[in-house]
Design a protein around this motif. Structure first.
Motif, PDB file in Angstrom:
ATOM      1  N   ASP A 288      82.736  24.952 -31.508  1.00 11.05           N
ATOM      2  CA  ASP A 288      81.574  24.894 -32.395  1.00 11.05           C
ATOM      3  C   ASP A 288      80.273  25.091 -31.631  1.00 11.05           C
ATOM      4  OD1 ASP A 288      82.547  24.319 -35.122  1.00 11.05           O
ATOM      5  OD2 ASP A 288      83.459  22.589 -34.163  1.00 11.05           O
ATOM      6  N   LEU A 289      80.285  24.795 -30.341  1.00 13.72           N
ATOM      7  CA  LEU A 289      79.090  24.978 -29.527  1.00 13.72           C
ATOM      8  C   LEU A 289      78.727  26.453 -29.405  1.00 13.72           C
ATOM      9  CD1 LEU A 289      77.051  23.485 -27.649  1.00 13.72           C
ATOM     10  CD2 LEU A 289      78.594  24.026 -25.779  1.00 13.72           C
ATOM     11  N   TRP A 290      79.731  27.305 -29.266  1.00 15.75           N
ATOM     12  CA  TRP A 290      79.486  28.726 -29.063  1.00 15.75           C
ATOM     13  C   TRP A 290      79.452  29.521 -30.363  1.00 15.75           C
ATOM     14  CZ3 TRP A 290      77.587  29.488 -24.561  1.00 15.75           C
ATOM     15  CH2 TRP A 290      78.000  28.719 -23.479  1.00 15.75           C
ATOM     16  N   ARG A 291      79.807  28.869 -31.483  1.00 17.07           N
ATOM     17  CA  ARG A 291      79.888  29.622 -32.745  1.00 17.07           C
ATOM     18  C   ARG A 291      78.514  30.122 -33.191  1.00 17.07           C
ATOM     19  NH1 ARG A 291      83.429  30.560 -36.777  1.00 17.07           N
ATOM     20  NH2 ARG A 291      82.521  30.986 -38.828  1.00 17.07           N
ATOM     21  N   ASP A 292      77.492  29.277 -33.120  1.00 17.42           N
ATOM     22  CA  ASP A 292      76.162  29.692 -33.581  1.00 17.42           C
ATOM     23  C   ASP A 292      75.598  30.867 -32.781  1.00 17.42           C
ATOM     24  OD1 ASP A 292      76.203  27.839 -35.577  1.00 17.42           O
ATOM     25  OD2 ASP A 292      75.027  26.353 -34.520  1.00 17.42           O
ATOM     26  N   PRO A 293      75.613  30.822 -31.436  1.00 16.96           N
ATOM     27  CA  PRO A 293      75.154  32.002 -30.699  1.00 16.96           C
ATOM     28  C   PRO A 293      75.994  33.237 -30.995  1.00 16.96           C
ATOM     29  CG  PRO A 293      75.289  30.095 -29.252  1.00 16.96           C
ATOM     30  CD  PRO A 293      75.925  29.694 -30.540  1.00 16.96           C
ATOM     31  N   ALA A 294      77.313  33.066 -31.158  1.00 21.46           N
ATOM     32  CA  ALA A 294      78.172  34.216 -31.455  1.00 21.46           C
ATOM     33  C   ALA A 294      77.820  34.825 -32.803  1.00 21.46           C
ATOM     34  CB  ALA A 294      79.640  33.778 -31.431  1.00 21.46           C
ATOM     35  N   GLU A 295      77.572  33.978 -33.808  1.00 20.61           N
ATOM     36  CA  GLU A 295      77.199  34.497 -35.123  1.00 20.61           C
ATOM     37  C   GLU A 295      75.848  35.204 -35.070  1.00 20.61           C
ATOM     38  OE1 GLU A 295      77.303  31.572 -38.156  1.00 20.61           O
ATOM     39  OE2 GLU A 295      79.488  31.349 -38.121  1.00 20.61           O
ATOM     40  N   THR A 296      74.975  34.760 -34.180  1.00 18.99           N
ATOM     41  CA  THR A 296      73.670  35.405 -34.037  1.00 18.99           C
ATOM     42  C   THR A 296      73.805  36.785 -33.404  1.00 18.99           C
ATOM     43  OG1 THR A 296      72.602  33.250 -33.792  1.00 18.99           O
ATOM     44  CG2 THR A 296      71.366  35.169 -33.032  1.00 18.99           C
ATOM     45  N   LEU A 297      74.692  36.902 -32.428  1.00 20.01           N
ATOM     46  CA  LEU A 297      74.815  38.150 -31.681  1.00 20.01           C
ATOM     47  C   LEU A 297      75.706  39.180 -32.359  1.00 20.01           C
ATOM     48  CD1 LEU A 297      75.156  36.813 -28.018  1.00 20.01           C
ATOM     49  CD2 LEU A 297      73.245  38.137 -28.949  1.00 20.01           C
ATOM     50  N   LEU A 298      76.816  38.730 -32.944  1.00 19.61           N
ATOM     51  CA  LEU A 298      77.835  39.660 -33.431  1.00 19.61           C
ATOM     52  C   LEU A 298      77.577  40.068 -34.875  1.00 19.61           C
ATOM     53  CD1 LEU A 298      81.052  37.982 -31.951  1.00 19.61           C
ATOM     54  CD2 LEU A 298      79.739  39.911 -31.024  1.00 19.61           C
ATOM     55  N   LYS A 305      80.889  34.983 -40.931  1.00 22.41           N
ATOM     56  CA  LYS A 305      79.737  34.118 -40.725  1.00 22.41           C
ATOM     57  C   LYS A 305      79.630  33.090 -41.845  1.00 22.41           C
ATOM     58  CE  LYS A 305      77.158  37.532 -38.065  1.00 22.41           C
ATOM     59  NZ  LYS A 305      75.840  38.121 -37.786  1.00 22.41           N
ATOM     60  N   SER A 306      79.002  31.976 -41.510  1.00 18.61           N
ATOM     61  CA  SER A 306      78.855  30.873 -42.452  1.00 18.61           C
ATOM     62  C   SER A 306      77.405  30.431 -42.469  1.00 18.61           C
ATOM     63  CB  SER A 306      79.761  29.702 -42.048  1.00 18.61           C
ATOM     64  OG  SER A 306      79.438  28.546 -42.779  1.00 18.61           O
ATOM     65  N   LEU A 307      76.956  29.894 -43.631  1.00 26.61           N
ATOM     66  CA  LEU A 307      75.614  29.329 -43.708  1.00 26.61           C
ATOM     67  C   LEU A 307      75.511  28.011 -42.956  1.00 26.61           C
ATOM     68  CD1 LEU A 307      74.736  30.066 -47.432  1.00 26.61           C
ATOM     69  CD2 LEU A 307      73.663  31.083 -45.433  1.00 26.61           C
ATOM     70  N   ALA A 308      76.655  27.375 -42.703  1.00 29.84           N
ATOM     71  CA  ALA A 308      76.663  26.123 -41.947  1.00 29.84           C
ATOM     72  C   ALA A 308      76.404  26.399 -40.475  1.00 29.84           C
ATOM     73  CB  ALA A 308      78.002  25.419 -42.115  1.00 29.84           C
ATOM     74  N   ASN A 309      75.788  25.435 -39.794  1.00 30.07           N
ATOM     75  CA  ASN A 309      75.585  25.569 -38.356  1.00 30.07           C
ATOM     76  C   ASN A 309      76.184  24.351 -37.647  1.00 30.07           C
ATOM     77  OD1 ASN A 309      73.750  23.554 -38.950  1.00 30.07           O
ATOM     78  ND2 ASN A 309      71.938  24.740 -38.444  1.00 30.07           N
ATOM     79  N   ALA A 310      75.979  24.267 -36.343  1.00 29.62           N
ATOM     80  CA  ALA A 310      76.605  23.198 -35.555  1.00 29.62           C
ATOM     81  C   ALA A 310      76.248  21.794 -36.049  1.00 29.62           C
ATOM     82  CB  ALA A 310      76.235  23.353 -34.080  1.00 29.62           C
ATOM     83  N   PRO A 311      74.971  21.486 -36.388  1.00 31.03           N
ATOM     84  CA  PRO A 311      74.676  20.147 -36.911  1.00 31.03           C
ATOM     85  C   PRO A 311      75.485  19.809 -38.161  1.00 31.03           C
ATOM     86  CG  PRO A 311      72.651  21.248 -36.295  1.00 31.03           C
ATOM     87  CD  PRO A 311      73.733  22.264 -36.165  1.00 31.03           C
ATOM     88  N   ASP A 312      75.690  20.797 -39.039  1.00 28.04           N
ATOM     89  CA  ASP A 312      76.521  20.549 -40.220  1.00 28.04           C
ATOM     90  C   ASP A 312      77.943  20.192 -39.820  1.00 28.04           C
ATOM     91  OD1 ASP A 312      74.653  21.023 -42.353  1.00 28.04           O
ATOM     92  OD2 ASP A 312      74.740  23.150 -41.872  1.00 28.04           O
ATOM     93  N   ARG A 313      78.511  20.964 -38.898  1.00 28.38           N
ATOM     94  CA  ARG A 313      79.905  20.728 -38.508  1.00 28.38           C
ATOM     95  C   ARG A 313      80.061  19.394 -37.774  1.00 28.38           C
ATOM     96  NH1 ARG A 313      79.399  26.439 -38.140  1.00 28.38           N
ATOM     97  NH2 ARG A 313      78.612  26.368 -36.012  1.00 28.38           N
ATOM     98  N   ILE A 314      79.049  19.015 -36.987  1.00 23.83           N
ATOM     99  CA  ILE A 314      79.084  17.699 -36.336  1.00 23.83           C
ATOM    100  C   ILE A 314      79.031  16.595 -37.386  1.00 23.83           C
ATOM    101  CG2 ILE A 314      77.775  16.130 -34.843  1.00 23.83           C
ATOM    102  CD1 ILE A 314      76.905  18.614 -33.234  1.00 23.83           C
ATOM    103  N   ALA A 315      78.157  16.775 -38.383  1.00 27.90           N
ATOM    104  CA  ALA A 315      78.024  15.772 -39.442  1.00 27.90           C
ATOM    105  C   ALA A 315      79.314  15.643 -40.242  1.00 27.90           C
ATOM    106  CB  ALA A 315      76.859  16.140 -40.358  1.00 27.90           C
ATOM    107  N   PHE A 396      67.776  31.744 -27.989  1.00 27.39           N
ATOM    108  CA  PHE A 396      67.656  32.709 -26.901  1.00 27.39           C
ATOM    109  C   PHE A 396      68.410  34.003 -27.201  1.00 27.39           C
ATOM    110  CE2 PHE A 396      66.441  28.852 -24.610  1.00 27.39           C
ATOM    111  CZ  PHE A 396      65.293  29.313 -23.995  1.00 27.39           C
ATOM    112  N   CYS A 397      69.201  34.006 -28.270  1.00 31.01           N
ATOM    113  CA  CYS A 397      69.879  35.236 -28.686  1.00 31.01           C
ATOM    114  C   CYS A 397      69.055  36.036 -29.681  1.00 31.01           C
ATOM    115  CB  CYS A 397      71.240  34.907 -29.313  1.00 31.01           C
ATOM    116  SG  CYS A 397      72.425  34.205 -28.167  1.00 31.01           S
ATOM    117  N   ARG A 398      68.164  35.385 -30.430  1.00 30.44           N
ATOM    118  CA  ARG A 398      67.395  36.104 -31.440  1.00 30.44           C
ATOM    119  C   ARG A 398      65.904  35.845 -31.354  1.00 30.44           C
ATOM    120  NH1 ARG A 398      68.755  35.369 -37.749  1.00 30.44           N
ATOM    121  NH2 ARG A 398      67.952  33.252 -37.312  1.00 30.44           N
TER     122      ARG A 398
END
Length: 432
Positions: A288-298, A305-315, A396-398
């Motif tokens: 989950d740590l790398w998912r957000d940067p990957a979704e930004t780059l790829l 892709k999902s509208l959820a981000n890491a804080p959502d998945r942690i919650a 840092f990716c976008r």
């Protein structure tokens, strides 16, 4: 300084104002405080490491010179601000709309990439005011910008635009060494109090009106304040009543049973939420740590892709938000590191992330003194203090490449201006 407020000072001030002991609403207060101490020590080590490898940049010197040149500021401030405002308005029109438990399908959020142009234009105009305080036209333009920002804040139903605008102006005056005068302080404080007491609770209330969108929110916000008789106590009570409808959010507040919308300034609370669930639920790992940067780059055809981000998945993982709901809670660097890798994550991840962040921003912004560009960079990246490890990397990716693009355009404009000022003067009528 901002990270210090988020991770410690803010929580102490808020608890003091609420009249509550600092350990209330924490299930494992000693353990949470220990993780907080280790995590912020890790951040501090990262900062010190960044100072060891910091180097001055020729680019930042040129950007500082360009944004110190009053004719350039006068030429660029208003168009830059209006361009950023236009893109923010498009963002309010086309982005996915929040509904119960998530967002509507569809929409386009790419216009938000250009948002930093708005605080850049504001910083440039503030630079003109700071350098030429006797020229009232510069102050009048800045006041007109403030009106536009307030309208966009209400239309977008977010507070960040207004706070970024105010932060940019404040920083520009500070970096120019301007003395605080009573005739500036009194109206500024009165305006901030008015915003906090009336506008901010009204924004929270209008967020629940799913059928009110874009510019309709301006009218709706005014109507909410009018219905409350412009009474801050009534507005706050209504905002609190609405918050109680979201039980998980309400009861996991650091200052429960109060609700002052101060979660981002009490970063010990998400640490406690994660720490109390580690024994039963375990860590989440690095996926989950790398998912957000990957979704930004790829692109989308390579990755779902999902509208959820890491804080959502942690919650969801630790049970402080309903599974599947997209709430974008503020979790922070320490809690997200703890969720990903446990104690090892708290010790190591903030060092790496903060070192990268401070080095990159120093290279881009340069020394702050007298630096309009540097004040803008700090404004555009101040939100990183509350971000998680994954969302920092996503920036840092976008976001960071866009700031580099803006810097490149300013450098090009500056060099074009210098080329045009070079004149060849014939000697004794001879052609050269």
């Amino acid at each position: 300084m901002i990270m210090t407020v988020y991770f410690g000072t803010g929580a102490l001030m808020i608890k003091t104002m609420a009249g509550q002991p600092v350990h209330t609403n924490l299930h494992v207060p000693e353990l949470s405080a220990g993780y907080l101490l280790l995590g912020f020590s890790s951040i501090s080590i990262g900062y010190m490491m960044s100072r060891m490898v910091r180097r001055s940049s020729r680019m930042t010197g040129e950007l500082r010179a360009i944004t110190s040149h009053s004719p350039d500021l006068a030429r660029l401030a208003v168009p830059t601000f209006l361009l950023g405002s236009a893109f923010l308005f498009l963002q309010t029109q086309f982005r996915p709309i929040a509904v119960a438990g998530g967002f509507e399908a569809g929409g386009f959020g790419g216009f938000g990439t250009f948002y930093p142009l708005l605080p850049l234009g504001a910083a440039m105009q503030a630079g003109l005011v700071a350098r030429h305080p006797r020229q009232q036209r510069h102050l009048a333009v800045l006041a007109a910008m403030a009106v536009i920002v307030l309208a966009l804040t209400l239309a977008d139903n977010t507070k960040r635009t207004l706070f970024d605008f105010l932060l940019a102006i404040t920083l520009v005056f500070l970096v120019h060494g301007k003395r605080l005068r009573l005739r500036w302080i009194v109206p500024a404080v009165a305006g901030v109090v008015l915003l906090l007491a009336l506008v901010m609770p009204a924004i929270q209330i209008v967020r629940t009106m799913a059928d009110v969108r874009s510019t309709g929110r301006i009218t709706a916000t005014w109507q909410v304040m009018r219905d409350a008789g412009f009474d801050p106590a009534r507005l706050t009570a209504e905002a609190d009543r609405i918050a109680q409808g979201h039980q998980l959010v309400w009861r996991d507040s650091y200052i429960y049973p109060l609700a002052w919308n101060t979660e981002r300034f009490t970063m010990i609370q998400p640490i406690d939420l994660v720490a109390r669930g580690l024994t039963e639920r375990g860590t989440m790992g690095g996926a989950d740590l790398w998912r957000d940067p990957a979704e930004t780059l790829l692109p989308g055809f390579l990755m779902n892709k999902s509208l959820a981000n890491a804080p959502d998945r942690i919650a969801w993982h630790y049970g402080f938000r309903a599974n599947g709901s997209i709430a974008r809670p503020v979790v922070g660097l320490v809690a997200s590191s703890l969720a990903a890798f446990g104690l090892a994550g708290v010790l190591l991840l903030p060092v790496l992330v903060s070192t990268l962040t401070f080095v990159a921003l120093d290279l881009l912004g340069g020394r702050l003194a007298g630096n309009v560009w540097g004040a803008f960079v700090l404004t555009a990246t101040a939100h990183l203090a509350e971000k998680e490890a994954s969302t920092m990397l996503s920036f840092f990716c976008r976001g960071f490449p866009f700031l580099l693009l803006v810097a490149a355009l300013l450098l090009l404009i500056g060099r074009t201006r210098r080329a045009r000022t070079v004149q060849v003067i014939p000697v004794n009528g001879m052609s050269l």
